[in-house]
Scaffold this motif. Structure first.
Motif, PDB file in Angstrom:
ATOM      1  N   LEU A  66       0.840  -1.203   0.000  1.00  0.00           N
ATOM      2  CA  LEU A  66       0.000   0.000   0.000  1.00  0.00           C
ATOM      3  C   LEU A  66       0.877   1.256   0.000  1.00  0.00           C
ATOM      4  N   GLU A  67       1.940   1.222   0.823  1.00  0.00           N
ATOM      5  CA  GLU A  67       2.860   2.374   0.856  1.00  0.00           C
ATOM      6  C   GLU A  67       3.427   2.622  -0.546  1.00  0.00           C
ATOM      7  N   ALA A  68       3.831   1.527  -1.215  1.00  0.00           N
ATOM      8  CA  ALA A  68       4.442   1.677  -2.541  1.00  0.00           C
ATOM      9  C   ALA A  68       3.441   2.305  -3.510  1.00  0.00           C
ATOM     10  N   GLU A  69       2.176   1.861  -3.424  1.00  0.00           N
ATOM     11  CA  GLU A  69       1.184   2.419  -4.358  1.00  0.00           C
ATOM     12  C   GLU A  69       0.953   3.898  -4.087  1.00  0.00           C
ATOM     13  N   ILE A  70       0.754   4.245  -2.818  1.00  0.00           N
ATOM     14  CA  ILE A  70       0.393   5.634  -2.505  1.00  0.00           C
ATOM     15  C   ILE A  70       1.586   6.575  -2.688  1.00  0.00           C
ATOM     16  N   ARG A  71       2.727   6.163  -2.180  1.00  0.00           N
ATOM     17  CA  ARG A  71       3.890   7.070  -2.277  1.00  0.00           C
ATOM     18  C   ARG A  71       4.426   7.129  -3.700  1.00  0.00           C
ATOM     19  N   GLY A  72       4.185   6.049  -4.478  1.00  0.00           N
ATOM     20  CA  GLY A  72       4.617   6.066  -5.879  1.00  0.00           C
ATOM     21  C   GLY A  72       3.692   6.942  -6.713  1.00  0.00           C
ATOM     22  N   HIS A  73       2.438   7.031  -6.303  1.00  0.00           N
ATOM     23  CA  HIS A  73       1.445   7.741  -7.109  1.00  0.00           C
ATOM     24  C   HIS A  73       1.428   9.246  -6.841  1.00  0.00           C
ATOM     25  N   PHE A  74       1.639   9.607  -5.584  1.00  0.00           N
ATOM     26  CA  PHE A  74       1.511  11.027  -5.223  1.00  0.00           C
ATOM     27  C   PHE A  74       2.864  11.611  -4.827  1.00  0.00           C
ATOM     28  N   GLY A  75       3.295  12.651  -5.573  1.00  0.00           N
ATOM     29  CA  GLY A  75       4.552  13.324  -5.228  1.00  0.00           C
ATOM     30  C   GLY A  75       4.361  14.212  -4.007  1.00  0.00           C
ATOM     31  N   LYS A  76       3.163  14.819  -3.920  1.00  0.00           N
ATOM     32  CA  LYS A  76       2.871  15.721  -2.791  1.00  0.00           C
ATOM     33  C   LYS A  76       1.554  15.304  -2.152  1.00  0.00           C
ATOM     34  N   GLU A  77       1.414  15.616  -0.854  1.00  0.00           N
ATOM     35  CA  GLU A  77       0.207  15.182  -0.141  1.00  0.00           C
ATOM     36  C   GLU A  77      -1.049  15.840  -0.724  1.00  0.00           C
ATOM     37  N   ASP A  78      -0.899  17.108  -1.199  1.00  0.00           N
ATOM     38  CA  ASP A  78      -2.116  17.772  -1.683  1.00  0.00           C
ATOM     39  C   ASP A  78      -2.563  17.272  -3.068  1.00  0.00           C
ATOM     40  N   GLU A  79      -1.836  16.313  -3.616  1.00  0.00           N
ATOM     41  CA  GLU A  79      -2.318  15.677  -4.863  1.00  0.00           C
ATOM     42  C   GLU A  79      -3.374  14.605  -4.551  1.00  0.00           C
ATOM     43  N   VAL A  80      -3.509  14.273  -3.268  1.00  0.00           N
ATOM     44  CA  VAL A  80      -4.510  13.264  -2.869  1.00  0.00           C
ATOM     45  C   VAL A  80      -5.904  13.902  -2.952  1.00  0.00           C
ATOM     46  N   THR A  81      -6.657  13.546  -3.969  1.00  0.00           N
ATOM     47  CA  THR A  81      -8.015  14.089  -4.126  1.00  0.00           C
ATOM     48  C   THR A  81      -8.988  12.912  -4.287  1.00  0.00           C
ATOM     49  N   ILE A  82     -10.280  13.205  -4.175  1.00  0.00           N
ATOM     50  CA  ILE A  82     -11.285  12.124  -4.305  1.00  0.00           C
ATOM     51  C   ILE A  82     -11.122  11.433  -5.656  1.00  0.00           C
ATOM     52  N   ARG A  83     -10.950  12.245  -6.714  1.00  0.00           N
ATOM     53  CA  ARG A  83     -10.834  11.665  -8.051  1.00  0.00           C
ATOM     54  C   ARG A  83      -9.570  10.810  -8.162  1.00  0.00           C
ATOM     55  N   ALA A  84      -8.456  11.319  -7.582  1.00  0.00           N
ATOM     56  CA  ALA A  84      -7.182  10.613  -7.747  1.00  0.00           C
ATOM     57  C   ALA A  84      -7.144   9.292  -6.975  1.00  0.00           C
ATOM     58  N   VAL A  85      -7.849   9.231  -5.838  1.00  0.00           N
ATOM     59  CA  VAL A  85      -7.757   7.991  -5.039  1.00  0.00           C
ATOM     60  C   VAL A  85      -8.752   6.910  -5.459  1.00  0.00           C
ATOM     61  N   GLN A  86      -9.755   7.319  -6.269  1.00  0.00           N
ATOM     62  CA  GLN A  86     -10.799   6.311  -6.477  1.00  0.00           C
ATOM     63  C   GLN A  86     -10.381   5.162  -7.385  1.00  0.00           C
ATOM     64  N   ASN A  87      -9.297   5.367  -8.138  1.00  0.00           N
ATOM     65  CA  ASN A  87      -8.875   4.264  -9.020  1.00  0.00           C
ATOM     66  C   ASN A  87      -7.570   3.605  -8.589  1.00  0.00           C
ATOM     67  N   LEU A  88      -7.167   3.774  -7.346  1.00  0.00           N
ATOM     68  CA  LEU A  88      -5.949   3.081  -6.892  1.00  0.00           C
ATOM     69  C   LEU A  88      -6.324   1.635  -6.547  1.00  0.00           C
ATOM     70  N   PRO A  89      -5.889   0.660  -7.359  1.00  0.00           N
ATOM     71  CA  PRO A  89      -6.415  -0.706  -7.172  1.00  0.00           C
ATOM     72  C   PRO A  89      -6.100  -1.315  -5.817  1.00  0.00           C
ATOM     73  N   PHE A  90      -4.879  -1.098  -5.331  1.00  0.00           N
ATOM     74  CA  PHE A  90      -4.552  -1.777  -4.069  1.00  0.00           C
ATOM     75  C   PHE A  90      -5.275  -1.119  -2.902  1.00  0.00           C
ATOM     76  N   LEU A  91      -5.320   0.219  -2.883  1.00  0.00           N
ATOM     77  CA  LEU A  91      -6.041   0.913  -1.801  1.00  0.00           C
ATOM     78  C   LEU A  91      -7.501   0.444  -1.761  1.00  0.00           C
ATOM     79  N   ASN A  92      -8.125   0.377  -2.921  1.00  0.00           N
ATOM     80  CA  ASN A  92      -9.530  -0.040  -2.943  1.00  0.00           C
ATOM     81  C   ASN A  92      -9.710  -1.485  -2.497  1.00  0.00           C
ATOM     82  N   ALA A  93      -8.757  -2.343  -2.878  1.00  0.00           N
ATOM     83  CA  ALA A  93      -8.836  -3.743  -2.442  1.00  0.00           C
ATOM     84  C   ALA A  93      -8.614  -3.836  -0.927  1.00  0.00           C
ATOM     85  N   VAL A  94      -7.712  -3.002  -0.398  1.00  0.00           N
ATOM     86  CA  VAL A  94      -7.469  -2.978   1.061  1.00  0.00           C
ATOM     87  C   VAL A  94      -8.755  -2.589   1.792  1.00  0.00           C
TER      88      VAL A  94
END
Ligand code: HEM
Length: 510
Positions: free
Chosen positions: A332-360
């Protein structure tokens, strides 16, 4: 005179004897009927649960109903009689039969507002009253409204993440880490957020790092709900048994509604056009013609429980599973930290298609479902056929979500936290192909399903993504909680569920 008994003494003694004898005869006839002649007599279950409702009530009040019913399903199969007039189902087709074309109504024995309190969206078992209120409030839960509510979700996620950083600075500046109780922090986050959206004001728990007294009242009132429901199984003695509920607890329930009234009054006086949950109930409801003011207040009061306690429990459960399973956490760390360079890039739209986060999240809801007690329904007068069993009118129906989720017959390696089982068909490991994923409906289905599903998923994804982006989380030293042993009295009774957090040092900060 010696040996003399007055006729009065004699008749009292004989009356008592007659009463005892009649009671014994009554119980023998009652138990014999329930075991041998009742229309549900063909449904398996342990003698003691089929004979009277006492075993169910005892288990419920002891907080062990979830584990007890799960064990009964392991022994007796997917359909079990858990009281003379109650059947528990742990089969995927129950979602079609009980929630499909002719959905069963909520169980009015359980869902009932206290005497003198108005009806509300959640507690009503009247299908048309629910439809009327649900129709009115639904604009608050569209995708469009969610987009407008996103800044509010982030503002509370900011307070959560900043609060945790401060905790580290306070507790362990040298080690850059701290042990936190997730139960407190996620409750503060979820209650503050829903408080703002339901009443226009936060409980300020994240700011004050303590529970607001009303939240404590809310937890107390949930217990009253549970005790009051049990008394209703005993017709005629309900009022007497209700008198046994301690006055302090009953006072809590009255206070719960009184505080909701004050908060809604302030929200209306502010005449604010915020995109919150109350807005459609005020704007689309001139003179409170479609939904009375007491119904609005009561609905918002219950929304606090439905919308906060659930997500807080899910967050506690998911983080608990993650720290117990460091391999999954690393992914999960690898998916999230690999996907977002900055914390404020975390938005509803950006997180809804992260496969591992959603499976978690799906796997976390499977293992630690917040509505652990299952869904409670009652068969209408005409009777109904559920999973091939004809149930006469008024039969109580329990849809045992925990028994389905944790069953080895439905999920391969059911007791292990393996998010991969929820991957799409092309990426899922073959060993999980036989899993009955369709038996999982964490937000229910049909007209009474969770109205806040999109909001809840957005909240869970944002909180988890930001937590994992900012902190390394891990299992603290010492004894760990066994989630499956937690008591459930309507809600899962979480004691301290601790994790260690450590702020991630990034290259740019060094
Ligand atoms: C992880 C979080 C959540 C879970 C697992 C969850 C689950 C559920 C389930 C299973 C039901 C249906 C119960 C039944 O059929 O008897 C339900 C109903 C409901 N939920 Fe949620 N919920 C969550 C979060 C929320 C949130 C965030 C809100 C609002 C902000 C919300 C508001 C409601 C309401 C109002 C109902 C009653 C709907 C009705 O009776 O018409 N829930 N929820």
């Amino acid at each position: 005179m010696e040996g003399f008994n007055s006729p009065w003494q004699l008749s009292l003694a004989s009356l008592a004897t007659i009463f005892v004898e009649l009671s014994i005869i009554y119980w023998i006839v009652y138990v014999t009927y329930n075991i041998c002649f009742h229309p549900l007599a063909n449904i398996p279950g342990p003698f003691i649960w089929r004979a009277t409702r006492l075993a169910y009530v005892r288990s419920f009040l002891a907080g062990t109903i979830v584990t007890d019913v799960r064990k009964l399903h392991e022994t007796y199969g997917d359909v079990v009689r858990v009281a003379p007039d109650e059947v528990s189902f742990a089969r995927g087709d129950v979602w079609v039969d009980a929630f499909g074309r002719n959905p069963l109504p909520r169980n009015a024995t359980f869902f009932k507002t206290p005497p003198g309190q108005p009806d509300n969206l959640v507690m009503t078992s009247d299908i048309s009253a629910n439809a009327r209120m649900r129709h009115l409030i639904s604009p608050a839960f569209t995708e469009r409204s969610l987009t407008r509510q996103e800044p509010t979700i982030h503002s509370y996620a900011d307070l959560l993440i900043d609060g945790l950083s401060k905790r580290i600075r306070f507790a362990g500046p040298a080690t850059n880490e701290a042990v936190i109780n997730t139960v407190d922090w996620f409750n503060w986050f979820a209650f503050d957020l829903v408080g703002e959206l339901a009443f226009g004001e936060s409980f300020e728990s994240l700011r004050d790092t303590r529970h607001h007294p009303w939240v404590m009242v809310i937890f107390g009132s949930i217990k009253v709900m549970a005790f009051a429901a049990m008394t209703r199984y005993y017709y005629g003695v309900e009022s007497f048994l209700q008198c046994l509920i301690p006055p302090g607890i009953r006072r809590m329930q009255r206070e719960h509604y009184a505080i909701a009234h004050d908060k809604i009054t302030r929200r209306m006086a502010a005449n604010d056009d915020k995109d919150d949950f109350v807005r459609p109930l005020l704007r689309g409801n001139p003179n409170f013609e479609k939904m009375s003011l007491p119904e609005v207040e009561s609905t918002m009061a219950i929304m606090i429980i439905a919308g906060s306690e659930t997500t807080a429990t899910a967050l506690c459960g998911i983080t608990h599973c993650l720290v117990q399973n460091p391999d999954q956490l690393r992914r999960l760390e690898a998916e999230i930290r690999g996907h977002f360079g900055k914390e404020d890039e975390v938005t509803i739209r950006a997180v809804q298609n992260l496969p591992f986060l959603n499976a978690v999240i799906l796997e976390g809801l499977r293992m630690c479902h917040p509505v652990a007690g299952g869904l409670l329904r009652r068969v209408p007068k005409a009777g109904a056929t559920i999973c091939g069993y004809y149930l006469p009118g008024h039969t109580h129906v329990l849809i045992s979500t925990a028994a389905m989720s944790l069953s080895e017959t439905k999920f391969h390696r059911a007791s292990e936290f393996i998010p991969d089982r929820f991957f799409s068909d092309d990426t899922r490991p073959a060993e999980f192909d036989g899993d009955q994923r369709n038996s999982q409906k964490p937000f229910g289905v049909g007209p009474r399903s969770c109205i806040g599903k999109s909001f809840a998923l957005a909240e869970l994804r944002i909180a988890l993504a930001r937590l994992i982006w900012r902190f390394d989380i891990s299992k603290p030293p010492g004894k760990q909680v066994n989630w499956n042993r937690l008591r459930t009295l309507v809600v899962v009774e979480k004691k301290d569920i601790n994790i260690t957090i450590r702020e991630v040092r990034r290259e740019t900060e060094k």
